[in-house]
Scaffold this motif. Structure first.
Motif, PDB file in Angstrom:
ATOM      1  N   LYS A   1       0.837  -1.198   0.000  1.00 62.32           N
ATOM      2  CA  LYS A   1       0.000   0.000   0.000  1.00 62.32           C
ATOM      3  C   LYS A   1       0.874   1.252   0.000  1.00 62.32           C
ATOM      4  N   THR A   2       0.351   2.323  -0.553  1.00 55.25           N
ATOM      5  CA  THR A   2       1.098   3.579  -0.588  1.00 55.25           C
ATOM      6  C   THR A   2       0.929   4.317   0.735  1.00 55.25           C
ATOM      7  N   LYS A   3       1.824   5.261   0.990  1.00 55.03           N
ATOM      8  CA  LYS A   3       1.753   6.002   2.251  1.00 55.03           C
ATOM      9  C   LYS A   3       0.551   6.922   2.312  1.00 55.03           C
ATOM     10  N   GLU A   4      -0.056   7.223   1.181  1.00 57.57           N
ATOM     11  CA  GLU A   4      -1.260   8.048   1.170  1.00 57.57           C
ATOM     12  C   GLU A   4      -2.468   7.309   1.736  1.00 57.57           C
ATOM     13  N   LYS A   5      -2.357   5.995   1.906  1.00 56.92           N
ATOM     14  CA  LYS A   5      -3.450   5.185   2.441  1.00 56.92           C
ATOM     15  C   LYS A   5      -3.480   5.188   3.976  1.00 56.92           C
TER      16      LYS A   5
END
Length: 58
Positions: A24-28
């Motif tokens: 998962k990306t850090k924006e999640k």
């Protein structure tokens, strides 16, 4: 009081680590609280480091 705070932040770190391992990306990041968000991102970064070192193959 300190135990609850520590557990909450520890859980945020653990959840971030799991998110990092699954790609998962850090924006999640689900946290809005600055401390919890910082812990989550720290776990996320640790997971990426471990994946790059070859400790996990997913």
């Amino acid at each position: 009081m300190q135990t609850k705070k520590r557990d909450r932040l520890g859980r945020a770190h653990s959840n971030g680590y799991k998110a990092g391992l699954t790609g998962k990306t850090k924006e999640k990041c689900p946290y809005q609280n600055t401390d919890a968000k910082s812990e989550w991102l720290g776990g996320w970064r640790d997971a990426l480091t471990d994946k790059n070192l070859g400790l996990f193959k997913l």
